[in-house]
Design a protein around this motif. Structure first.
Motif, mmCIF file in Angstrom:
data_model
loop_
_atom_site.group_PDB
_atom_site.id
_atom_site.type_symbol
_atom_site.label_atom_id
_atom_site.label_comp_id
_atom_site.label_asym_id
_atom_site.label_seq_id
_atom_site.Cartn_x
_atom_site.Cartn_y
_atom_site.Cartn_z
ATOM 1 N N ILE A 326 5.389 -4.145 0.782
ATOM 2 C CA ILE A 326 4.991 -3.149 0.816
ATOM 3 C C ILE A 326 5.083 -2.225 0.337
ATOM 4 N N ILE A 327 5.858 -1.987 -1.015
ATOM 5 C CA ILE A 327 5.945 -0.402 -2.038
ATOM 6 C C ILE A 327 4.980 -0.123 -2.537
ATOM 7 N N VAL A 328 3.811 -1.411 -3.281
ATOM 8 C CA VAL A 328 3.159 -0.739 -3.681
ATOM 9 C C VAL A 328 2.018 0.000 -3.432
ATOM 10 N N PRO A 329 1.483 -0.547 -2.077
ATOM 11 C CA PRO A 329 0.051 0.198 -1.215
ATOM 12 C C PRO A 329 0.706 1.878 -1.374
ATOM 13 N N ILE A 330 2.081 1.606 -0.651
ATOM 14 C CA ILE A 330 2.532 3.607 -0.304
ATOM 15 C C ILE A 330 2.788 3.881 -1.968
ATOM 16 N N LEU A 331 3.124 3.247 -2.913
ATOM 17 C CA LEU A 331 2.939 3.414 -3.990
ATOM 18 C C LEU A 331 1.728 3.982 -4.497
#
Length: 345
Positions: A326-331
C-alpha cells in the motif's frame, strides 16, 4: 463470499485497525516533536503484553531488568550532559528519577505479583514496568543525538530495535503468551458476533483518541508539544524546553504502545518479536499521513486493518506483502511534489 463472512472479516479488520491507529498516532507524535522515526514502538507492544502475562502467572517480568538497565543508563547520560551545571538539586532529581523510581517499581512488582492481584492491578503493574522505558530510552539514547540528522536518528532507531528484540529474547524467552480477556461477554447483532475483548479494544481506543484530541487542543502541555512540532527553534525562544517535549513525547508514545500490547494480547499469541510487524503496519498508516497528520494516520490505519483482514481470506500467504505494498503508490505520489536536494560538496 457471503454477507456473514464479509461482516466477520470487516469486524476483524476494524479491531486490528484500532491497534494500528494507536501506534500510528504514537509514531506521528514522536516524529513531529523529535524528528525520530520510532521504529522500536513495536517492542512496547510485545513487552507490555509479555509483562502482563508474567504478572498474571505471579512472576517477575523480564521488563523489570530492562527498566533498571535503561534507568541507570539514562541517569549516567543526564549527569554527564549536565556536568557543567551540576547542583545538589540536579543530582537528587536525577537519582530519584533514574534509580529510585525503577527500584521502587521493581519492589512493588516483586511484592504484589506473586499474590496474583485483581486484573486492573496487574494491568497497572505492567504499565508501570513498561511505559517508563520510553523516558529512559530517550534520555539514554536520543537525548545526546537531539541535533543529529533524521537519517542518523533512523539508523539509531533500527539499531535500538535490534537490541531490544535481542534483549526481549533473553528476558522473555522464545515462548509466546496470551493474557486474560478484559471481558468474556459476547454481543450478537444479526450475523455479526462481537466478543467482549474486541469491544474493549474499540472502546479503549476510542477513549484514547478522544483523550489525545482534548489533550492537544485544551491543555498547555499539549499546545507546547504542538508548538515544538511546528517550529522547534521558535518553541525554544518562547521558553518551551525541547528536552521536556522529547521526554514527554517518548513517554506518551511508550504508554500508548504498552496499552496496545495489553489490549491485543488476549486476541493473539504475543512473542518477543511480534510487535515489530504490528509496529510496521502502524508505520504504514503514519507514512500515509505524511508523519504529520493525526486524522489521516488514523484513517489510514483503518484502511490497513481492513485490507489486511480481507487479504488474509483471499491470499493469506501474501497478506503481509499486500499490506506493505500500500505504501508504494503513496510514496510515488508524494515524491512527485518533493523538492530535490543536491548533496553538498
Amino acid at each position: 463470499m457471503d454477507l456473514s463472512i464479509f461482516l466477520i472479516l470487516f469486524q476483524d479488520g476494524i479491531v486490528n485497525a484500532a491497534i494500528y491507529a494507536l501506534l500510528a498516532l504514537a509514531m506521528v507524535l514522536v516524529f513531529t516533536v523529535t524528528r525520530v522515526i520510532f521504529v522500536p514502538i513495536g517492542e512496547f507492544v510485545s513487552f507490555g503484553a509479555l509483562s502482563l502475562a508474567a504478572i498474571e502467572l505471579g512472576r517477575m517480568p523480564g521488563t523489570v531488568w530492562l527498566l533498571l538497565l535503561f534507568g541507570v543508563a539514562s541517569g549516567i547520560v543526564t549527569l554527564w550532559s549536565e556536568r557543567r551545571a551540576l547542583t545538589p538539586r540536579i543530582w537528587i532529581a536525577t537519582l530519584a528519577e533514574t534509580v529510585v523510581l525503577p527500584v521502587a517499581i521493581a519492589g512493588l512488582v516483586a511484592v504484589l505479583a506473586p499474590g496474583k492481584p485483581a486484573q486492573i492491578v496487574q494491568i497497572l503493574l505492567a504499565l508501570a514496568v513498561t511505559a517508563p522505558l520510553g523516558l529512559y530510552i530517550y534520555g539514554a539514547v536520543y537525548r545526546p543525538l537531539a541535533e543529529a540528522s533524521v537519517l542518523v536518528l533512523l539508523i539509531v532507531s533500527v539499531a535500538l530495535h535490534i537490541a531490544l528484540v535481542g534483549l526481549g529474547l533473553i528476558f522473555f524467552g522464545a515462548e509466546g503468551s496470551r493474557t486474560t480477556p478484559l471481558s468474556r461477554a459476547s454481543f450478537t447483532l444479526g450475523d455479526l458476533s462481537l466478543s467482549g475483548q474486541a469491544a474493549s479494544v474499540l472502546v479503549v481506543t476510542a477513549i484514547l483518541i478522544a483523550a489525545l484530541y482534548l489533550f492537544f487542543g485544551r491543555t498547555l502541555i499539549g499546545k507546547a508539544l504542538q508548538a515544538t512540532a511546528v517550529n522547534r527553534v521558535g518553541a525554544r525562544l518562547v521558553g518551551i524546553s525541547p528536552l521536556f517535549s522529547g521526554r514527554f513525547a517518548f513517554g506518551l508514545a511508550a504508554l500508548i504502545g504498552t496499552l496496545g500490547g495489553i489490549l491485543i494480547s488476549p486476541l493473539t499469541t504475543i512473542y518477543y518479536d511480534t510487535g515489530f510487524i504490528i509496529g510496521l503496519k502502524g508505520f504504514v498508516a503514519a507514512i500515509i499521513g505524511g508523519l504529520v497528520s493525526y486524522p489521516v494516520a488514523a484513517g489510514a490505519a483503518l484502511l490497513v486493518g481492513v485490507i489486511e483482514s480481507f487479504a488474509s481470506f483471499h491470499a493469506s500467504e501474501l497478506k503481509e506483502v499486500i499490506v506493505f505494498m500500500i505504501i508504494v503508490p503513496i510514496l510515488l505520489v508524494r515524491s512527485q511534489g518533493a523538492l530535490v536536494l543536491e548533496d553538498e560538496e
